[in-house]
Design a protein around this motif. Structure first.
Motif, short mmCIF file in Angstrom:
data_model
loop_
_atom_site.label_atom_id
_atom_site.label_comp_id
_atom_site.label_asym_id
_atom_site.label_seq_id
_atom_site.Cartn_x
_atom_site.Cartn_y
_atom_site.Cartn_z
N ARG A 186 -0.62 -0.71 -2.73
CA ARG A 186 -0.24 -2.06 -2.27
C ARG A 186 1.27 -2.26 -2.41
NH1 ARG A 186 -2.02 -7.06 -0.98
NH2 ARG A 186 -1.30 -8.90 -2.12
N LEU A 187 1.83 -1.82 -3.52
CA LEU A 187 3.27 -1.95 -3.74
C LEU A 187 4.07 -1.11 -2.75
CD1 LEU A 187 3.26 -1.89 -7.62
CD2 LEU A 187 3.82 -3.86 -6.18
N ALA A 188 3.56 0.08 -2.44
CA ALA A 188 4.26 0.94 -1.48
C ALA A 188 4.23 0.32 -0.09
CB ALA A 188 3.62 2.33 -1.47
N ALA A 189 3.12 -0.31 0.25
CA ALA A 189 2.99 -0.92 1.58
C ALA A 189 3.80 -2.21 1.69
CB ALA A 189 1.52 -1.21 1.87
N LYS A 190 3.87 -2.95 0.61
CA LYS A 190 4.58 -4.24 0.62
C LYS A 190 5.32 -4.38 -0.71
CE LYS A 190 3.81 -9.11 1.72
NZ LYS A 190 5.16 -9.29 2.14
N PRO A 191 6.51 -3.80 -0.79
CA PRO A 191 7.23 -3.74 -2.07
C PRO A 191 7.52 -5.08 -2.72
CG PRO A 191 8.24 -2.28 -0.47
CD PRO A 191 7.22 -3.09 0.27
N ASP A 192 7.56 -6.15 -1.95
CA ASP A 192 7.88 -7.45 -2.53
C ASP A 192 6.64 -8.24 -2.96
OD1 ASP A 192 6.88 -8.14 -0.06
OD2 ASP A 192 8.58 -9.37 0.53
N VAL A 193 5.47 -7.62 -2.88
CA VAL A 193 4.24 -8.32 -3.22
C VAL A 193 4.26 -8.74 -4.70
CG1 VAL A 193 2.85 -6.29 -3.83
CG2 VAL A 193 1.75 -8.30 -2.89
N ALA A 194 3.80 -9.97 -4.94
CA ALA A 194 3.81 -10.51 -6.30
C ALA A 194 2.41 -10.75 -6.84
CB ALA A 194 4.60 -11.82 -6.33
N LEU A 195 1.42 -10.67 -5.97
CA LEU A 195 0.04 -10.97 -6.37
C LEU A 195 -0.86 -9.76 -6.17
CD1 LEU A 195 -0.35 -14.45 -4.62
CD2 LEU A 195 0.16 -14.03 -7.03
#
Length: 82
Positions: free
Chosen positions: A59-68
């Protein structure tokens, strides 16, 4: 910091986030990238800001700015749909 991310992955993510910040002057994408960079610096990156659970490396690799995490994101999305 999330244990599931390698140092190399974190460097790539940081570079992506910095590119967003440096490439735009303002807006939600810049705000999210700046917040993610702050979490990286503080050692909180990779953990959900709502529940504290670890966010998956994929998830972080796909959307590095994800907070949740996925669960908290789903709850937030449900609340927004109501």
């Amino acid at each position: 910091m999330s244990e599931s991310l390698s140092a190399q992955q974190l460097l790539r993510i940081r570079s992506k986030l910095e590119a967003v910040v440096n490439g735009q002057s303002e807006g939600p994408a810049v705000d999210a990238a700046q917040a993610a960079l702050q979490r990286l610096r503080s050692g909180e990156y990779g953990y959900c800001v709502e529940c504290g659970d670890e966010i998956s490396a994929a998830r972080l690799a796909a959307k590095p700015d994800v907070a949740l995490c996925v669960d908290c994101q789903a709850l937030q999305d449900e609340d927004e749909d109501v």
